[in-house]
Design a protein around this motif. Structure first.
Motif, PDB file in Angstrom:
ATOM      1  N   ALA A  78      12.471   7.988  -2.481  1.00  0.00           N
ATOM      2  CA  ALA A  78      11.925   8.238  -1.134  1.00  0.00           C
ATOM      3  C   ALA A  78      12.128   6.966  -0.315  1.00  0.00           C
ATOM      4  O   ALA A  78      11.183   6.375   0.209  1.00  0.00           O
ATOM      5  CB  ALA A  78      10.456   8.614  -1.206  1.00  0.00           C
ATOM      6  N   ARG A  79      13.390   6.555  -0.206  1.00  0.00           N
ATOM      7  CA  ARG A  79      13.720   5.237   0.346  1.00  0.00           C
ATOM      8  C   ARG A  79      13.483   5.114   1.846  1.00  0.00           C
ATOM      9  O   ARG A  79      13.426   4.020   2.372  1.00  0.00           O
ATOM     10  CB  ARG A  79      15.177   4.900   0.007  1.00  0.00           C
ATOM     11  CG  ARG A  79      15.355   4.495  -1.448  1.00  0.00           C
ATOM     12  CD  ARG A  79      16.786   4.525  -1.916  1.00  0.00           C
ATOM     13  NE  ARG A  79      17.258   5.885  -2.146  1.00  0.00           N
ATOM     14  CZ  ARG A  79      18.252   6.207  -2.964  1.00  0.00           C
ATOM     15  NH1 ARG A  79      18.870   5.262  -3.634  1.00  0.00           N
ATOM     16  NH2 ARG A  79      18.608   7.461  -3.122  1.00  0.00           N
ATOM     17  N   LYS A  80      13.322   6.251   2.527  1.00  0.00           N
ATOM     18  CA  LYS A  80      13.055   6.210   3.969  1.00  0.00           C
ATOM     19  C   LYS A  80      11.594   6.494   4.296  1.00  0.00           C
ATOM     20  O   LYS A  80      11.248   6.768   5.443  1.00  0.00           O
ATOM     21  CB  LYS A  80      13.958   7.220   4.685  1.00  0.00           C
ATOM     22  CG  LYS A  80      15.443   6.873   4.607  1.00  0.00           C
ATOM     23  CD  LYS A  80      16.276   7.872   5.407  1.00  0.00           C
ATOM     24  CE  LYS A  80      17.757   7.526   5.331  1.00  0.00           C
ATOM     25  NZ  LYS A  80      18.588   8.490   6.132  1.00  0.00           N
ATOM     26  N   LEU A  81      10.763   6.443   3.274  1.00  0.00           N
ATOM     27  CA  LEU A  81       9.339   6.693   3.482  1.00  0.00           C
ATOM     28  C   LEU A  81       8.752   5.634   4.410  1.00  0.00           C
ATOM     29  O   LEU A  81       8.970   4.430   4.218  1.00  0.00           O
ATOM     30  CB  LEU A  81       8.601   6.676   2.137  1.00  0.00           C
ATOM     31  CG  LEU A  81       7.081   6.788   2.188  1.00  0.00           C
ATOM     32  CD1 LEU A  81       6.663   8.143   2.741  1.00  0.00           C
ATOM     33  CD2 LEU A  81       6.477   6.561   0.810  1.00  0.00           C
ATOM     34  N   ILE A  82       8.006   6.090   5.397  1.00  0.00           N
ATOM     35  CA  ILE A  82       7.338   5.176   6.331  1.00  0.00           C
ATOM     36  C   ILE A  82       6.060   4.669   5.659  1.00  0.00           C
ATOM     37  O   ILE A  82       5.203   5.452   5.264  1.00  0.00           O
ATOM     38  CB  ILE A  82       6.990   5.891   7.648  1.00  0.00           C
ATOM     39  CG1 ILE A  82       8.280   6.423   8.297  1.00  0.00           C
ATOM     40  CG2 ILE A  82       6.259   4.961   8.597  1.00  0.00           C
ATOM     41  CD1 ILE A  82       8.028   7.323   9.489  1.00  0.00           C
ATOM     42  N   ILE A  83       5.965   3.356   5.525  1.00  0.00           N
ATOM     43  CA  ILE A  83       4.835   2.767   4.808  1.00  0.00           C
ATOM     44  C   ILE A  83       3.645   2.655   5.753  1.00  0.00           C
ATOM     45  O   ILE A  83       3.352   1.589   6.332  1.00  0.00           O
ATOM     46  CB  ILE A  83       5.203   1.393   4.214  1.00  0.00           C
ATOM     47  CG1 ILE A  83       6.524   1.474   3.464  1.00  0.00           C
ATOM     48  CG2 ILE A  83       4.091   0.904   3.288  1.00  0.00           C
ATOM     49  CD1 ILE A  83       6.537   2.473   2.335  1.00  0.00           C
ATOM     50  N   ILE A 110       3.114   6.822  -5.899  1.00  0.00           N
ATOM     51  CA  ILE A 110       4.093   6.365  -4.909  1.00  0.00           C
ATOM     52  C   ILE A 110       4.302   4.875  -5.118  1.00  0.00           C
ATOM     53  O   ILE A 110       3.402   4.068  -4.873  1.00  0.00           O
ATOM     54  CB  ILE A 110       3.616   6.661  -3.480  1.00  0.00           C
ATOM     55  CG1 ILE A 110       3.403   8.172  -3.302  1.00  0.00           C
ATOM     56  CG2 ILE A 110       4.616   6.127  -2.456  1.00  0.00           C
ATOM     57  CD1 ILE A 110       2.827   8.569  -1.962  1.00  0.00           C
ATOM     58  N   HIS A 111       5.485   4.507  -5.586  1.00  0.00           N
ATOM     59  CA  HIS A 111       5.823   3.105  -5.823  1.00  0.00           C
ATOM     60  C   HIS A 111       6.463   2.547  -4.556  1.00  0.00           C
ATOM     61  O   HIS A 111       7.582   2.933  -4.208  1.00  0.00           O
ATOM     62  CB  HIS A 111       6.766   2.974  -7.014  1.00  0.00           C
ATOM     63  CG  HIS A 111       6.106   3.287  -8.314  1.00  0.00           C
ATOM     64  ND1 HIS A 111       6.453   2.661  -9.490  1.00  0.00           N
ATOM     65  CD2 HIS A 111       5.101   4.141  -8.639  1.00  0.00           C
ATOM     66  CE1 HIS A 111       5.700   3.116 -10.480  1.00  0.00           C
ATOM     67  NE2 HIS A 111       4.879   4.031  -9.980  1.00  0.00           N
ATOM     68  N   LEU A 112       5.760   1.639  -3.905  1.00  0.00           N
ATOM     69  CA  LEU A 112       6.163   1.173  -2.580  1.00  0.00           C
ATOM     70  C   LEU A 112       7.148   0.009  -2.622  1.00  0.00           C
ATOM     71  O   LEU A 112       7.314  -0.660  -3.641  1.00  0.00           O
ATOM     72  CB  LEU A 112       4.919   0.766  -1.787  1.00  0.00           C
ATOM     73  CG  LEU A 112       3.866   1.878  -1.603  1.00  0.00           C
ATOM     74  CD1 LEU A 112       2.637   1.324  -0.916  1.00  0.00           C
ATOM     75  CD2 LEU A 112       4.451   3.030  -0.807  1.00  0.00           C
TER      76      LEU A 112
END
Length: 246
Positions: A78-83, A110-112
């Motif tokens: 999920a490399r484009k996940l908005i943190i 979820i590994h950020l």
């Protein structure tokens, strides 16, 4: 990416307990493990605590999962996940609802990027891992956190092609004649039958002709042998008559 189940000493298992989503077969179990998870998070933030209880949490959780089915691990990119808190909570809620609807049990973390640069991903440990991988990947792609299902599950195009069953190439065939209607079909069949009958009659005629010819040849040979036999007999009789006169 499917892997074997994490064990109770796995560093990644419940590493992100703060962002973990627990789904089990009844609310009481979920509440119990959520409290354990909260306790682990609290102790990790306290520099004076050397024992966090993480191993105990992992041990108990794995024991509960194994009673519900085969346990495996799935990682979904999920490399484009908005943190942002709202985005993460929304993602967690959608995953929780989907897994519960499909009776898939486990923990989703979820590994950020804060911990692994440029590798934000979602780790699932639980039952029906392959189906969980598919469902979570579909959510991730729908929300725009990955460009495609293949990238979400970590498959290259080459891997996808290699998984497609090989189908033998069809052998060359004569071009098919298109039939416009049933009348055309009837005419074609009748014509084929006519051709086959003619061919059969010709074969029978040729066979009879060859048989007759062979019979004639045998008769001719017999007649010639008969004539030679009669001539020999006549000559012998003449010879005997001359001998008698002498």
């Amino acid at each position: 990416m499917l892997q074997r189940a994490r064990n109770n000493i796995s560093v990644s298992f419940f590493r992100e307990a703060e962002y973990a989503t627990i789904v089990l077969d009844n609310p009481e179990k979920e509440a119990y493990f959520e409290q354990l998870s909260i306790g682990v998070v609290r102790k990790r933030k306290n520099p004076n605590k050397t024992y966090t209880g993480a191993k105990n949490l992992r041990t108990q959780f794995l024991a509960a999962l194994k009673q519900l089915g085969d346990v495996q691990t799935a990682n979904i990119w999920a490399r484009k996940l908005i943190i942002e808190p709202e985005t993460i909570e929304s993602l967690r809620a959608q995953i929780r609802t989907t897994l519960r609807k499909n009776r898939i049990y486990g923990v989703v973390e979820i590994h950020l990027q804060d911990y692994e640069i440029n590798s934000t991903h979602i780790q699932f440990v639980g039952t029906q891992a392959q189906e969980a991988e598919r469902l979570i990947a579909e959510i991730v792609v729908r929300l725009g956190y990955e460009d495609s299902f293949s990238s979400a599950v970590g498959k290259s195009l080459q891997q996808e092609l290699s998984e497609i069953p090989l189908v033998p190439s069809p052998s060359p065939k004569r071009p098919k004649v298109k039939i416009k209607d049933i009348d055309d079909l009837t005419i074609d069949v009748a014509e084929e039958i006519k051709i086959l009958r003619n061919l059969r009659d010709k074969l029978i005629h040729d066979a009879n002709r060859k048989s007759n010819k062979k019979t004639e040849q045998i008769l001719e040979q017999f007649e010639r042998k008969k004539a030679r036999h009669e001539n020999t007999k006549t000559l012998l009789e003449r010879y005997n008559r001359r001998k008698e006169k002498e």
